[in-house]
Design a protein around this motif. Structure first.
Motif, PDB file in Angstrom:
ATOM      1  N   SER A 290       0.834  -1.203   0.000  1.00 15.13           N
ATOM      2  CA  SER A 290       0.000   0.000   0.000  1.00 15.13           C
ATOM      3  C   SER A 290       0.873   1.259   0.000  1.00 15.13           C
ATOM      4  N   GLY A 291       0.688   2.088  -1.028  1.00 18.05           N
ATOM      5  CA  GLY A 291       1.401   3.371  -1.071  1.00 18.05           C
ATOM      6  C   GLY A 291       0.997   4.257   0.096  1.00 18.05           C
ATOM      7  N   THR A 292      -0.263   4.146   0.497  1.00 15.65           N
ATOM      8  CA  THR A 292      -0.750   4.914   1.649  1.00 15.65           C
ATOM      9  C   THR A 292       0.033   4.536   2.903  1.00 15.65           C
ATOM     10  N   ALA A 293       0.186   3.239   3.118  1.00 21.82           N
ATOM     11  CA  ALA A 293       0.906   2.772   4.309  1.00 21.82           C
ATOM     12  C   ALA A 293       2.365   3.211   4.256  1.00 21.82           C
ATOM     13  N   ARG A 294       2.996   3.095   3.066  1.00 27.88           N
ATOM     14  CA  ARG A 294       4.412   3.490   2.960  1.00 27.88           C
ATOM     15  C   ARG A 294       4.575   4.970   3.295  1.00 27.88           C
ATOM     16  N   MET A 295       3.672   5.780   2.777  1.00 26.05           N
ATOM     17  CA  MET A 295       3.782   7.216   3.017  1.00 26.05           C
ATOM     18  C   MET A 295       3.571   7.542   4.497  1.00 26.05           C
ATOM     19  N   PHE A 296       2.586   6.892   5.090  1.00 25.67           N
ATOM     20  CA  PHE A 296       2.296   7.152   6.497  1.00 25.67           C
ATOM     21  C   PHE A 296       3.471   6.712   7.376  1.00 25.67           C
ATOM     22  N   ILE A 297       4.048   5.562   7.064  1.00 28.27           N
ATOM     23  CA  ILE A 297       5.186   5.061   7.847  1.00 28.27           C
ATOM     24  C   ILE A 297       6.389   5.995   7.681  1.00 28.27           C
TER      25      ILE A 297
ATOM     26  N   SER B 290     -13.163   2.821  15.942  1.00 29.76           N
ATOM     27  CA  SER B 290     -12.616   3.916  16.758  1.00 29.76           C
ATOM     28  C   SER B 290     -11.107   3.958  16.622  1.00 29.76           C
ATOM     29  N   GLU B 291     -10.483   2.795  16.761  1.00 25.13           N
ATOM     30  CA  GLU B 291      -9.021   2.722  16.720  1.00 25.13           C
ATOM     31  C   GLU B 291      -8.478   3.206  15.374  1.00 25.13           C
ATOM     32  N   VAL B 292      -9.079   2.736  14.297  1.00 18.78           N
ATOM     33  CA  VAL B 292      -8.544   3.033  12.959  1.00 18.78           C
ATOM     34  C   VAL B 292      -8.841   4.474  12.542  1.00 18.78           C
ATOM     35  N   ILE B 293     -10.089   4.893  12.660  1.00 21.74           N
ATOM     36  CA  ILE B 293     -10.460   6.243  12.203  1.00 21.74           C
ATOM     37  C   ILE B 293      -9.790   7.319  13.057  1.00 21.74           C
ATOM     38  N   GLU B 294      -9.765   7.092  14.365  1.00 21.70           N
ATOM     39  CA  GLU B 294      -9.160   8.108  15.238  1.00 21.70           C
ATOM     40  C   GLU B 294      -7.654   8.194  15.028  1.00 21.70           C
ATOM     41  N   ASN B 295      -7.018   7.037  14.859  1.00 24.96           N
ATOM     42  CA  ASN B 295      -5.562   7.035  14.674  1.00 24.96           C
ATOM     43  C   ASN B 295      -5.146   7.578  13.327  1.00 24.96           C
ATOM     44  N   MET B 296      -5.892   7.245  12.291  1.00 21.48           N
ATOM     45  CA  MET B 296      -5.455   7.576  10.940  1.00 21.48           C
ATOM     46  C   MET B 296      -5.974   8.923  10.459  1.00 21.48           C
ATOM     47  N   ALA B 297      -7.188   9.291  10.875  1.00 23.83           N
ATOM     48  CA  ALA B 297      -7.793  10.511  10.337  1.00 23.83           C
ATOM     49  C   ALA B 297      -8.136  11.529  11.415  1.00 23.83           C
ATOM     50  N   PHE B 298      -7.887  11.178  12.670  1.00 20.25           N
ATOM     51  CA  PHE B 298      -8.163  12.086  13.795  1.00 20.25           C
ATOM     52  C   PHE B 298      -9.625  12.526  13.798  1.00 20.25           C
ATOM     53  N   MET B 299     -10.507  11.601  13.462  1.00 16.13           N
ATOM     54  CA  MET B 299     -11.949  11.875  13.486  1.00 16.13           C
ATOM     55  C   MET B 299     -12.620  10.810  14.355  1.00 16.13           C
ATOM     56  N   GLU B 300     -13.886  11.086  14.723  1.00 12.46           N
ATOM     57  CA  GLU B 300     -14.608  10.144  15.570  1.00 12.46           C
ATOM     58  C   GLU B 300     -15.848   9.652  14.848  1.00 12.46           C
ATOM     59  N   ALA B 301     -15.942   8.341  14.678  1.00  3.72           N
ATOM     60  CA  ALA B 301     -17.120   7.742  14.043  1.00  3.72           C
ATOM     61  C   ALA B 301     -18.025   7.160  15.117  1.00  3.72           C
ATOM     62  N   MET B 302     -19.316   7.452  15.008  1.00  4.58           N
ATOM     63  CA  MET B 302     -20.263   6.982  16.014  1.00  4.58           C
ATOM     64  C   MET B 302     -21.216   5.958  15.414  1.00  4.58           C
ATOM     65  N   PRO B 303     -21.489   4.857  16.132  1.00  2.82           N
ATOM     66  CA  PRO B 303     -22.461   3.875  15.615  1.00  2.82           C
ATOM     67  C   PRO B 303     -23.859   4.468  15.619  1.00  2.82           C
TER      68      PRO B 303
ATOM     69  N   MET C  88      -6.238  12.043   6.097  1.00  4.20           N
ATOM     70  CA  MET C  88      -5.167  11.087   6.403  1.00  4.20           C
ATOM     71  C   MET C  88      -3.854  11.478   5.744  1.00  4.20           C
ATOM     72  N   MET C  89      -3.954  11.914   4.496  1.00  2.00           N
ATOM     73  CA  MET C  89      -2.730  12.155   3.727  1.00  2.00           C
ATOM     74  C   MET C  89      -2.323  13.630   3.714  1.00  2.00           C
ATOM     75  N   MET C  90      -3.131  14.449   4.376  1.00  2.00           N
ATOM     76  CA  MET C  90      -2.840  15.876   4.551  1.00  2.00           C
ATOM     77  C   MET C  90      -2.701  16.619   3.218  1.00  2.00           C
ATOM     78  N   ARG C  91      -3.612  16.352   2.305  1.00  2.00           N
ATOM     79  CA  ARG C  91      -3.685  17.112   1.053  1.00  2.00           C
ATOM     80  C   ARG C  91      -5.090  16.924   0.483  1.00  2.00           C
ATOM     81  N   ASP C  92      -5.444  17.769  -0.509  1.00  2.00           N
ATOM     82  CA  ASP C  92      -6.768  17.649  -1.120  1.00  2.00           C
ATOM     83  C   ASP C  92      -6.792  16.519  -2.150  1.00  2.00           C
TER      84      ASP C  92
END
Lengths: 126, 157
Positions: A9-16, B18-31, B75-79
């Motif tokens: 995953s390019g996403t994972a590589r970039m994040f790492i 919670s773990e994935v969205i909060e860690n990767m995108a700094f957002m909170e998803a609610m059920p 997540m990737m900090m760009r548009d």
């Protein structure tokens, strides 16, 4: 310092990469590979100071990559950090036995990667 | 075939999201209630991740295009735009599904049992009414910044 990142995953590589850049103070040059075979070929041509690898990759997976590195006189001993979604305790023990220095479970962040780097450094010293 | 209690999956899915969205995108998803019908008026990204061990199953992530663009951007900090970044969007969502599946199984399995994941697949579905590929799966709806998305779970493959 030169670090090889192997992840399909390019996403994972970039994040790492971003996490490593935050965690390591010195300049880092990154090599990248989309699977274990590509990583192995690149490492044989241009050895790195450290390998960060995923496990679940097409062509050649991370487990086989670690096994082949451990069997290679040229690459054996290179510090290996595994970052995977499949990182449970049983798998972690097996990977450490095979030659990985530290196993982290995704999602990672700069703090967990920093702790992983500390573990790798401690393992290298002992 | 092993059958997993739906409540256990729901609880593990909540922790994983919670773990994935909060860690990767700094957002909170609610059920949210699964009685709400999912009818997005835009294309959706459908990402699925096969699970091979300890039992065959499939985890899915169904996300409207606008939310996926926003999430990937965060997540990737760009548009991100669909015109330029569709392939990368799929990679972002595939990686999210990969992490979601790993986290889900970590929370679901007792005693840290071993598990094996497959490789994720992602595609855009333009007409959700044209046939829901996940219609036989158990659906867990969530809300993220006012927009609904789904996670899915099905046993067997």
């Amino acid at each position: 310092m030169k670090i090889m990142i192997a992840d399909d995953s390019g996403t994972a590589r970039m994040f790492i990469k971003q996490c490593l850049e935050i965690s390591i103070e010195e300049d880092v040059e990154f090599l990248e590979a989309e699977n274990g075979k590509e990583a192995l070929e690149k490492l044989k041509a241009e050895p790195a100071d450290m390998l960060v690898t995923d496990l679940n990759m097409p062509v050649l997976d991370g487990r086989e990559l670690i096994r082949r590195i451990s069997a290679s006189p040229k690459l054996n001993g290179m510090p290996i950090m595994v970052i995977t979604s499949s990182g449970n305790q049983a798998r972690q023990d097996e990977l450490l036995e095979m030659g990985a220095g530290v196993v982290l479970r995704k999602p990672v962040n700069p703090m967990t990667i920093g702790e992983g780097l500390d573990q790798l450094a401690a393992g290298k010293e002992s | 075939m092993t059958t997993i209690n739906v409540e256990e999956v729901a609880e593990a899915m909540q922790k994983a999201i919670s773990e994935v969205i909060e860690n990767m995108a700094f957002m909170e998803a609610m059920p949210i209630s699964n009685t709400v019908e999912y009818t997005p008026n835009e294309p959706v990204f459908y990402t699925r991740l096969p699970i091979y061990k300890p039992y065959p199953a499939m985890v899915g992530l169904v996300m409207p295009q606008s939310m996926a663009l926003h999430l990937a951007g965060s997540m990737m900090m760009r548009d991100f735009t669909m015109e330029n970044d569709e392939f990368e969007m799929m990679d972002v969502l595939s990686e999210l599904a990969n992490m979601l599946g790993g986290s889900l199984l970590t929370h679901l399995l007792p005693n840290m049992d071993s598990f094996e994941l497959g490789l994720p697949e992602c595609r855009v579905i333009s007409d959700i009414e044209g046939g829901k590929e996940w219609e036989n799966a158990t659906v867990f709806p969530y809300e993220l910044e006012g927009t609904m998305f789904l996670t899915t779970w099905s046993e067997g493959q």
